[in-house]
Design an enzyme around this catalytic site. Structure first.
Site, PDB file in Angstrom:
ATOM      1  N   LYS A   1       2.033  -3.469   8.814  1.00  0.00           N
ATOM      2  CA  LYS A   1       3.418  -2.446   8.432  1.00  0.00           C
ATOM      3  C   LYS A   1       4.541  -3.698   8.867  1.00  0.00           C
ATOM      4  O   LYS A   1       4.825  -3.831   9.949  1.00  0.00           O
ATOM      5  CB  LYS A   1       2.764  -1.510   9.715  1.00  0.00           C
ATOM      6  CG  LYS A   1       2.469  -0.112   8.884  1.00  0.00           C
ATOM      7  CD  LYS A   1       2.670   0.648  10.308  1.00  0.00           C
ATOM      8  CE  LYS A   1       2.748   2.168   9.627  1.00  0.00           C
ATOM      9  NZ  LYS A   1       2.771   3.166  11.258  1.00  0.00           N
TER      10      LYS A   1
ATOM     11  N   ARG B   1      -0.039  14.731   6.063  1.00  0.00           N
ATOM     12  CA  ARG B   1       0.857  13.531   4.788  1.00  0.00           C
ATOM     13  C   ARG B   1       0.299  11.314   6.169  1.00  0.00           C
ATOM     14  O   ARG B   1       0.504  10.839   5.454  1.00  0.00           O
ATOM     15  CB  ARG B   1       1.889  13.123   5.157  1.00  0.00           C
ATOM     16  CG  ARG B   1       2.602  13.242   7.018  1.00  0.00           C
ATOM     17  CD  ARG B   1       4.301  13.420   6.649  1.00  0.00           C
ATOM     18  NE  ARG B   1       5.088  14.582   7.567  1.00  0.00           N
ATOM     19  CZ  ARG B   1       5.068  15.605   8.001  1.00  0.00           C
ATOM     20  NH1 ARG B   1       4.573  16.774   6.682  1.00  0.00           N
ATOM     21  NH2 ARG B   1       5.736  15.970   8.715  1.00  0.00           N
ATOM     22  N   ASN B   2       0.443  12.328   7.850  1.00  0.00           N
ATOM     23  CA  ASN B   2      -0.045  11.531   8.657  1.00  0.00           C
ATOM     24  C   ASN B   2      -1.638  11.026   8.652  1.00  0.00           C
ATOM     25  O   ASN B   2      -2.047  10.684   9.976  1.00  0.00           O
ATOM     26  CB  ASN B   2       1.203  11.301   9.809  1.00  0.00           C
ATOM     27  CG  ASN B   2       1.975  11.170   9.364  1.00  0.00           C
ATOM     28  OD1 ASN B   2       2.696  10.483   8.086  1.00  0.00           O
ATOM     29  ND2 ASN B   2       2.978  12.009  10.184  1.00  0.00           N
TER      30      ASN B   2
ATOM     31  N   GLY C   1       6.678   3.210   4.963  1.00  0.00           N
ATOM     32  CA  GLY C   1       6.532   3.667   5.936  1.00  0.00           C
ATOM     33  C   GLY C   1       7.889   3.785   6.581  1.00  0.00           C
ATOM     34  O   GLY C   1       8.852   3.827   5.394  1.00  0.00           O
TER      35      GLY C   1
ATOM     36  N   LEU D   1       0.427  -1.472   0.044  1.00  0.00           N
ATOM     37  CA  LEU D   1      -0.213  -0.154   0.110  1.00  0.00           C
ATOM     38  C   LEU D   1       0.965   1.491  -0.102  1.00  0.00           C
ATOM     39  O   LEU D   1       0.645   2.941   0.082  1.00  0.00           O
ATOM     40  CB  LEU D   1      -0.698   0.292   1.306  1.00  0.00           C
ATOM     41  CG  LEU D   1      -1.763  -1.253   1.163  1.00  0.00           C
ATOM     42  CD1 LEU D   1      -2.241  -0.798   3.067  1.00  0.00           C
ATOM     43  CD2 LEU D   1      -3.049  -0.660   0.229  1.00  0.00           C
ATOM     44  N   GLY D   2       1.875   0.944   1.090  1.00  0.00           N
ATOM     45  CA  GLY D   2       2.874   2.464   0.815  1.00  0.00           C
ATOM     46  C   GLY D   2       4.245   2.127   1.442  1.00  0.00           C
ATOM     47  O   GLY D   2       4.399   0.472   2.146  1.00  0.00           O
TER      48      GLY D   2
ATOM     49  N   VAL E   1       4.157  -1.228   3.988  1.00  0.00           N
ATOM     50  CA  VAL E   1       2.883  -1.247   4.311  1.00  0.00           C
ATOM     51  C   VAL E   1       2.269  -2.121   3.617  1.00  0.00           C
ATOM     52  O   VAL E   1       1.744  -1.301   2.230  1.00  0.00           O
ATOM     53  CB  VAL E   1       2.378   0.253   4.731  1.00  0.00           C
ATOM     54  CG1 VAL E   1       0.989   0.259   5.487  1.00  0.00           C
ATOM     55  CG2 VAL E   1       2.272   1.291   5.906  1.00  0.00           C
TER      56      VAL E   1
ATOM     57  N   ASP F   1       4.237  14.184  15.086  1.00  0.00           N
ATOM     58  CA  ASP F   1       4.036  14.653  13.996  1.00  0.00           C
ATOM     59  C   ASP F   1       2.847  14.146  13.276  1.00  0.00           C
ATOM     60  O   ASP F   1       2.559  13.752  12.377  1.00  0.00           O
ATOM     61  CB  ASP F   1       5.210  12.917  12.952  1.00  0.00           C
ATOM     62  CG  ASP F   1       5.191  13.625  11.710  1.00  0.00           C
ATOM     63  OD1 ASP F   1       5.396  14.875  11.826  1.00  0.00           O
ATOM     64  OD2 ASP F   1       6.166  12.004  11.498  1.00  0.00           O
TER      65      ASP F   1
ATOM     66  N   ASP G   1      -0.442   6.702  11.974  1.00  0.00           N
ATOM     67  CA  ASP G   1       1.092   6.941  12.262  1.00  0.00           C
ATOM     68  C   ASP G   1       1.706   7.013  13.882  1.00  0.00           C
ATOM     69  O   ASP G   1       1.582   8.517  13.673  1.00  0.00           O
ATOM     70  CB  ASP G   1       2.095   7.562  10.684  1.00  0.00           C
ATOM     71  CG  ASP G   1       3.180   7.188  11.009  1.00  0.00           C
ATOM     72  OD1 ASP G   1       3.858   7.439  11.664  1.00  0.00           O
ATOM     73  OD2 ASP G   1       3.891   7.873   9.759  1.00  0.00           O
TER      74      ASP G   1
ATOM     75  N   PHE H   1       9.735   2.065   8.825  1.00  0.00           N
ATOM     76  CA  PHE H   1       9.863   0.687   8.927  1.00  0.00           C
ATOM     77  C   PHE H   1      10.157   0.222   8.004  1.00  0.00           C
ATOM     78  O   PHE H   1      11.066  -0.773   7.658  1.00  0.00           O
ATOM     79  CB  PHE H   1       9.300   0.296   9.853  1.00  0.00           C
ATOM     80  CG  PHE H   1       8.393   1.209  11.098  1.00  0.00           C
ATOM     81  CD1 PHE H   1       9.441   2.076  12.178  1.00  0.00           C
ATOM     82  CD2 PHE H   1       7.532   0.333  11.022  1.00  0.00           C
ATOM     83  CE1 PHE H   1       8.646   2.228  12.781  1.00  0.00           C
ATOM     84  CE2 PHE H   1       6.491   1.286  12.357  1.00  0.00           C
ATOM     85  CZ  PHE H   1       6.898   2.591  12.831  1.00  0.00           C
ATOM     86  N   GLY H   2       9.388   0.185   7.369  1.00  0.00           N
ATOM     87  CA  GLY H   2       9.078  -0.783   5.952  1.00  0.00           C
ATOM     88  C   GLY H   2       8.170  -0.481   5.361  1.00  0.00           C
ATOM     89  O   GLY H   2       7.775   0.819   5.314  1.00  0.00           O
TER      90      GLY H   2
HETATM   91  P1  AMP Z   1       3.080   5.349   7.187  1.00  0.00           P
HETATM   92  O1  AMP Z   1       3.728   4.641   7.778  1.00  0.00           O
HETATM   93  O2  AMP Z   1       1.567   4.819   8.664  1.00  0.00           O
HETATM   94  O3  AMP Z   1       3.053   6.381   7.274  1.00  0.00           O
HETATM   95  O4  AMP Z   1       2.096   4.305   6.508  1.00  0.00           O
HETATM   96  C1  AMP Z   1       3.031   4.547   4.968  1.00  0.00           C
HETATM   97  C2  AMP Z   1       1.453   4.557   3.652  1.00  0.00           C
HETATM   98  O5  AMP Z   1       1.602   3.048   4.378  1.00  0.00           O
HETATM   99  C3  AMP Z   1       0.747   5.444   3.930  1.00  0.00           C
HETATM  100  O6  AMP Z   1       0.946   6.643   3.565  1.00  0.00           O
HETATM  101  C4  AMP Z   1      -0.639   4.860   3.210  1.00  0.00           C
HETATM  102  O7  AMP Z   1      -0.838   5.176   2.086  1.00  0.00           O
HETATM  103  C5  AMP Z   1      -0.302   3.333   3.910  1.00  0.00           C
HETATM  104  N1  AMP Z   1      -1.020   2.796   5.877  1.00  0.00           N
HETATM  105  C6  AMP Z   1      -0.472   3.113   6.365  1.00  0.00           C
HETATM  106  N2  AMP Z   1      -1.643   3.132   7.237  1.00  0.00           N
HETATM  107  C7  AMP Z   1      -2.414   2.480   6.517  1.00  0.00           C
HETATM  108  C8  AMP Z   1      -3.637   1.683   6.817  1.00  0.00           C
HETATM  109  N3  AMP Z   1      -3.895   1.527   7.833  1.00  0.00           N
HETATM  110  N4  AMP Z   1      -4.674   1.692   5.717  1.00  0.00           N
HETATM  111  C9  AMP Z   1      -4.150   1.519   4.923  1.00  0.00           C
HETATM  112  N5  AMP Z   1      -2.699   2.539   3.908  1.00  0.00           N
HETATM  113  C10 AMP Z   1      -2.374   2.829   4.688  1.00  0.00           C
END
Ligand code: AMP
Length: 410
Positions: free
Chosen positions: A147, A254-255, A122, A119-120, A127, A250, A268, A124-125
């Site tokens: 995550k 974006r969060n 973050g 999905l994205g 998601v 934070d 986040d 640590f690595g």
């Molecule tokens: P983060 O580590 O929380 O910054 O997440 C990095 C990316 O993962 C975010 O920008 C979202 O695109 C995706 N992501 C994180 N948490 C979720 C979630 N609970 N549901 C859907 N996508 C997520």
């Protein structure tokens, strides 16, 4: 038998010797006592008033900035952290022992988890979207966000996020924690899946939609009311977090994630801490443009520094995801904030909405509103028919600074 003159000489010599000894020892004792009482001398480049930006690559203009941190004073507050261990440095919390309780509770059986697409990315690595069977008593499959901890250097942050998540409880405006797989590697945090991506990308995507209207159907364009509702949602989520004495540290668009029904959820918690107040101790990359002066210059974080960040988030919402302090470098932002500079009112923003931002940016943190008050104020704006953000007069070019978000992570 001693001559009376000899006796006098001996007495004189004894008095002189005692005098010399006293003269030498008294200053030494005085110096030792003073050293024990007075705090250590602050090295010049660690002086809190002398915070320096570290050299970071030119491509790192990403919302975060490394700082040379000031010298760490002994904490003068009670940090009600996980183990109430205010003496622990951030980077000391890697030990498995410290987080043993966190690791063993909320375990979800790995064989009931099926990892799907990414999905994205973050802190640590990656998601991932994932399927979880029978999670938290929900029978059958539930789509979750998993995550993964990929970078071993990020394990402290990973377990800190896990620890904060476990304290959360549930609220419609905060991403829910569902469980974790931390018995063996790869480690995963399992979160409520929020399908609409980040608020920052929703705002930015809506810019083009704003321009081209609903020509292609299924428009992602946002109405002024949607924008006020986003702000209200985040205020409600933050109100809940502050009632739990959780500092986000934070908060930024974006969060925040947006669900399919356009509900904002604060997400986040990699930077978050539990407690009324937190003093940053380690060198880390920081979201300078969202930071309150006391966090920038005195490393102090409270709910009121989250309120400052909320004011910046309001500005991001009003400008459809522009980068705060357009045209200013992070050094200029720091200098400006220290000297009382505040972002100007965007012309398409109503006075009432701007006055909320300005209250959040009060120099003295006690003058800033709390999240419950912000929630109430935004509720009142929501009730009103009036548009507090006049998108018809939004000048995209004036807020064209859109730094990319992938590198916005530490
Ligand atoms: P983060 O580590 O929380 O910054 O997440 C990095 C990316 O993962 C975010 O920008 C979202 O695109 C995706 N992501 C994180 N948490 C979720 C979630 N609970 N549901 C859907 N996508 C997520």
């Amino acid at each position: 038998m001693a001559h009376p003159g000899d006796k006098t000489t001996v007495i004189i010599i004894a008095v002189v010797v005692c005098g010399v000894v006293l003269l030498v020892t008294i200053p030494i004792i005085w110096v030792v006592i003073r050293r024990r009482k007075s705090p250590k001398k602050i090295p010049a480049d660690n002086d809190p008033n002398n915070v320096e930006l570290d050299r970071v690559g030119s491509d790192a203009d990403d919302g975060y900035q490394s700082l040379k941190l000031p010298y760490r004073r002994t904490s003068d507050h009670t940090y009600q952290g996980l183990k109430a261990r205010s003496d622990i440095e951030d980077n000391e919390l890697t030990s498995d022992e410290t987080y043993e309780d966190v690791k063993t509770r909320s375990q979800f059986p790995r064989n009931q988890l099926k990892i799907k697409e990414e999905l994205g990315h973050g802190d640590f690595g990656s998601v991932y979207k994932a399927e979880a069977w029978d999670i938290l008593g929900r029978s059958g499959t539930t789509i979750v966000a998993a995550k993964e901890l990929k970078d071993p250097a990020a394990s402290t942050a990973f377990f800190k996020e896990l620890a904060v998540l476990k304290l959360l409880g549930t609220h419609p405006n905060v991403v829910s924690f569902l469980g974790c797989c931390t018995d063996t590697e790869p480690y995963y945090l399992l979160l409520e899946f929020v399908s609409g991506g980040s608020l920052q990308s929703a705002l930015r995507t809506s810019r083009t939609q704003q321009t081209y209207g609903n020509l292609h159907g299924g428009s992602k364009s946002l109405s002024p009311r949607d924008l006020t509702k986003f702000a209200w949602d985040v205020a409600k989520g933050m109100s809940f977090l502050s009632s739990k004495k959780i500092l986000h540290r934070d908060l930024a668009t974006r969060n925040v994630l947006v669900s399919a029904d356009r509900t904002c959820k604060v997400s986040d918690f990699g930077f978050s801490r539990e407690g009324d107040e937190y003093e940053r101790t380690t060198k880390t990359r920081l979201p300078v443009r969202w930071m309150a002066p006391e966090s920038l210059f005195h490393r102090k974080y409270t709910t009121k520094s989250d309120v400052w960040a909320f004011g910046v988030l309001l500005w991001e919402i009003v400008t459809l995801g522009a980068t705060p302090y357009p045209g200013m470098s992070k050094r200029e932002v720091m200098d400006g904030v220290q000297q009382g500079y505040r972002m100007r009112k965007p012309p398409h923003c109503d006075d009432r909405m701007y006055s909320l931002m300005m209250k959040c940016w009060s120099e003295q943190s006690f003058k800033r509103p709390g999240f419950p008050e912000l929630e109430r104020e935004l509720d009142v704006l929501m009730e009103d028919e009036h548009d507090y953000i006049d998108l018809a007069n939004f000048d995209e070019n004036a807020y064209a600074s859109l730094q990319t978000s992938r590198e916005e992570k530490i």
